[in-house]
Design an enzyme around this catalytic site. Structure first.
Site, PDB file in Angstrom:
ATOM      1  N   PRO A 274       9.759  14.443  -4.109  1.00  0.00           N
ATOM      2  CA  PRO A 274       9.221  13.449  -3.236  1.00  0.00           C
ATOM      3  C   PRO A 274       7.824  12.901  -3.615  1.00  0.00           C
ATOM      4  O   PRO A 274       7.121  13.514  -4.340  1.00  0.00           O
ATOM      5  CB  PRO A 274       9.159  14.428  -1.803  1.00  0.00           C
ATOM      6  CG  PRO A 274       8.799  15.823  -2.472  1.00  0.00           C
ATOM      7  CD  PRO A 274       9.798  15.831  -3.697  1.00  0.00           C
ATOM      8  N   CYS A 342      -8.227 -14.360  -6.278  1.00  0.00           N
ATOM      9  CA  CYS A 342      -7.771 -15.851  -6.437  1.00  0.00           C
ATOM     10  C   CYS A 342      -6.336 -15.908  -6.655  1.00  0.00           C
ATOM     11  O   CYS A 342      -5.890 -16.383  -7.781  1.00  0.00           O
ATOM     12  CB  CYS A 342      -8.510 -16.486  -7.598  1.00  0.00           C
ATOM     13  SG  CYS A 342     -10.245 -16.233  -7.440  1.00  0.00           S
ATOM     14  N   TYR A 371       1.403   4.953  -3.662  1.00  0.00           N
ATOM     15  CA  TYR A 371       1.549   3.694  -4.575  1.00  0.00           C
ATOM     16  C   TYR A 371       0.228   2.772  -4.128  1.00  0.00           C
ATOM     17  O   TYR A 371       0.427   1.587  -3.950  1.00  0.00           O
ATOM     18  CB  TYR A 371       3.088   2.997  -4.295  1.00  0.00           C
ATOM     19  CG  TYR A 371       4.067   3.946  -4.789  1.00  0.00           C
ATOM     20  CD1 TYR A 371       4.363   4.320  -5.966  1.00  0.00           C
ATOM     21  CD2 TYR A 371       4.775   4.611  -3.691  1.00  0.00           C
ATOM     22  CE1 TYR A 371       5.389   5.181  -6.309  1.00  0.00           C
ATOM     23  CE2 TYR A 371       5.619   5.349  -3.948  1.00  0.00           C
ATOM     24  CZ  TYR A 371       5.934   5.677  -5.224  1.00  0.00           C
ATOM     25  OH  TYR A 371       6.963   6.611  -5.524  1.00  0.00           O
TER      26      TYR A 371
HETATM   27  C1  LIG Z   1       9.134   7.197  -8.025  1.00  0.00           C
HETATM   28  C2  LIG Z   1      10.134   8.325  -8.302  1.00  0.00           C
HETATM   29  C3  LIG Z   1      10.221   9.201  -7.399  1.00  0.00           C
HETATM   30  C4  LIG Z   1       9.499   9.205  -6.030  1.00  0.00           C
HETATM   31  O1  LIG Z   1       9.932   8.489  -5.174  1.00  0.00           O
HETATM   32  P1  LIG Z   1       9.389   8.316  -3.486  1.00  0.00           P
HETATM   33  O2  LIG Z   1      10.067   7.272  -3.002  1.00  0.00           O
HETATM   34  O3  LIG Z   1       7.646   8.190  -3.689  1.00  0.00           O
HETATM   35  O4  LIG Z   1       9.755   9.655  -2.918  1.00  0.00           O
HETATM   36  C5  LIG Z   1      10.915  10.424  -7.714  1.00  0.00           C
HETATM   37  N1  LIG Z   1      11.629  10.536  -8.792  1.00  0.00           N
HETATM   38  C6  LIG Z   1      11.511   9.703  -9.818  1.00  0.00           C
HETATM   39  C7  LIG Z   1      12.412   9.774 -10.852  1.00  0.00           C
HETATM   40  C8  LIG Z   1      10.867   8.585  -9.305  1.00  0.00           C
HETATM   41  O5  LIG Z   1      10.968   7.370 -10.311  1.00  0.00           O
END
Ligand SMILES: *Cc1c(COP(=O)(O)O)cnc(C)c1O
Length: 418
Positions: A274, A342, A371
């Site tokens: 997660p 810009c 993010y």
């Molecule tokens: C980005 C990613 C996650 C996490 O995704 P979330 O939506 O932030 O939970 C988990 N595993 C992999 C391989 C990812 O690229």
């Protein structure tokens, strides 16, 4: 649940007024709540308590060392996608045996680094990567633990840019070919096939795609065991969504319940990756209003944070809540909240109803813990924002605001131009 709330008309993070942080640290600044980070981690982790499992926080959502350290202390591991993330994880004190390495474009040096660190497993995303990993492991006199990232071809019903488990996406190995590729993996002398992996996308707000993906990948566990592989891990990736506006994502317990049911009888350690669900609502971006620009057509609230600090609205058109740090009574206006960059894509909100702000007012861009800073840049040569971690009545600057010298670090004017 998070710990950002109003007390007598003023926004607090836990016991600290946001206004105080802005005064002492300046703006724009990311503010994270430690109690929220811990709470979210624990709720998620405990939802799987009845199973052998490992929560590997997906570092790309938020890779600040202090945030990572908090999860290390909770017993968490990490899902990394680069050497840089491995470096950060180790700096935060992570146990290598709790780190999984995902990503479609792992370079030789990155693989070597992870192999020497002794990570739990590589989530391999292509046949060529498999072969390269075998060669590198041979050179190092080691056996690399791997799982294959299977692309189960499930529609996660999320934004196309954050959907990763459909046939048309670049991620993983086509589910139809996976068994064949697995058999190839089993034939390599310096690989040890230990798991099965998938990750279908991000910001999922319903359970069925997760359950579909699980049912499509779990068959590989039995199939591989028949081939003699000792499969110990099933990694179901991340992707559970959060509430930005009016989404109603399942609670982690509901999500866990469905997965636990789907796993019935399968003797594996479940790995979860997660990201957003743990950190998204544990952070805000605090920004100051610079100007209010009014034309006949539109109103623009110009703030000092921009797409360089938080790119999600520009990149995905995504919604971020915006709240005044000090509540204002009086006239409401409909305005775009925009940054100094810009680009016309530089906005945090479009046609948003907010109390008419004045220059100097502080606004909180909500749900910015995932993010946010990790996707920030120096575009338009803005130094990156400070990051602050609140713990009860105290706060620490956990990443100093960049200064002007930081902006030109490593740049050189060659002799011929001097
Ligand atoms: C980005 C990613 C996650 C996490 O995704 P979330 O939506 O932030 O939970 C988990 N595993 C992999 C391989 C990812 O690229």
């Amino acid at each position: 649940m998070d710990y950002f709330e109003y007390r007598s008309g003023e926004l607090f993070a836990e016991g600290v007024p946001i206004r105080r942080i802005a005064r002492e640290v300046g703006t724009p600044a990311y503010v994270y709540s430690l109690a929220t980070l811990r709470r979210h981690f624990r709720v998620f982790d405990q939802a799987f308590a009845q199973l052998s499992h490992l929560v590997c926080f997906s570092m790309k959502a938020n890779s600040n060392l202090a945030v990572l350290r908090a999860f290390v202390k909770e017993g968490g591991g990490f899902d990394i996608v680069s050497a840089g993330e491995l470096f950060r994880a180790l700096k935060a004190g992570a146990e290598p045996k709790k780190i999984v390495f995902s990503g479609v474009g792992k370079k030789k040096q990155e693989i070597e680094y992870a192999l020497s660190a002794g990570i739990l497993m590589f989530n391999v995303e292509s046949e060529q990567e498999l072969a390269l990993l075998n060669e590198i492991a041979r050179g190092a006199g080691k056996k690399a633990p791997i799982s294959l990232r299977v692309n189960p071809d499930v529609d996660p019903k999320t934004h196309p840019y954050i959907s990763t488990g459909m046939k048309k996406n670049k991620f993983g190995i086509d589910v139809q070919r996976s068994l064949e590729v697995y058999k190839r993996a089993l034939s390599f002398s310096h690989l040890e096939v230990v798991g099965v992996d998938c990750h279908i996308g991000s910001q999922l707000t319903t359970i069925p795609p997760f359950v579909d993906a699980l049912s499509r990948v779990k068959v590989f566990v039995e199939a591989l065991r028949k081939e003699g592989a000792c499969i110990r891990y099933l990694d179901l990736g991340g992707g559970l969504g959060i509430r930005y506006k009016d989404e109603e994502p399942p609670h982690p317990e509901e999500y866990a319940g469905a997965l636990i049911q789907g796993l019935e009888g399968l003797d594996v350690t479940l790995i979860l990756e997660p990201g957003r669900v743990i950190v998204g609502n544990a952070g805000i971006l605090v920004t100051e209003v610079l100007y209010l620009k009014e034309t006949d057509e539109k109103k623009f609230v110009v703030v000092d944070g921009g797409m360089n600090d938080l790119i999600r609205p520009a990149l995905y058109g995504s919604y971020q809540g915006i709240r005044p740090v000090v509540e204002r009574k009086g006239e409401m206006i409909v305005a775009d909240v925009v940054g100094p960059i810009c680009e016309s894509g530089d906005f945090f909100a479009k046609d948003r109803q907010i109390p008419r702000p004045q220059p100097g007012d502080l606004l909180a861009v909500m749900s910015a813990g995932a993010y946010g800073f990790t996707m920030s840049s120096n575009y338009n040569s803005h130094p990156k924002a400070a990051e602050v971690l609140v713990d009860g009545e105290n706060f620490d600057v956990v990443r100093a605001r960049e200064n002007l010298e930081d902006l030109i670090k490593g740049e050189v004017i060659p002799p011929a131009l001097q």
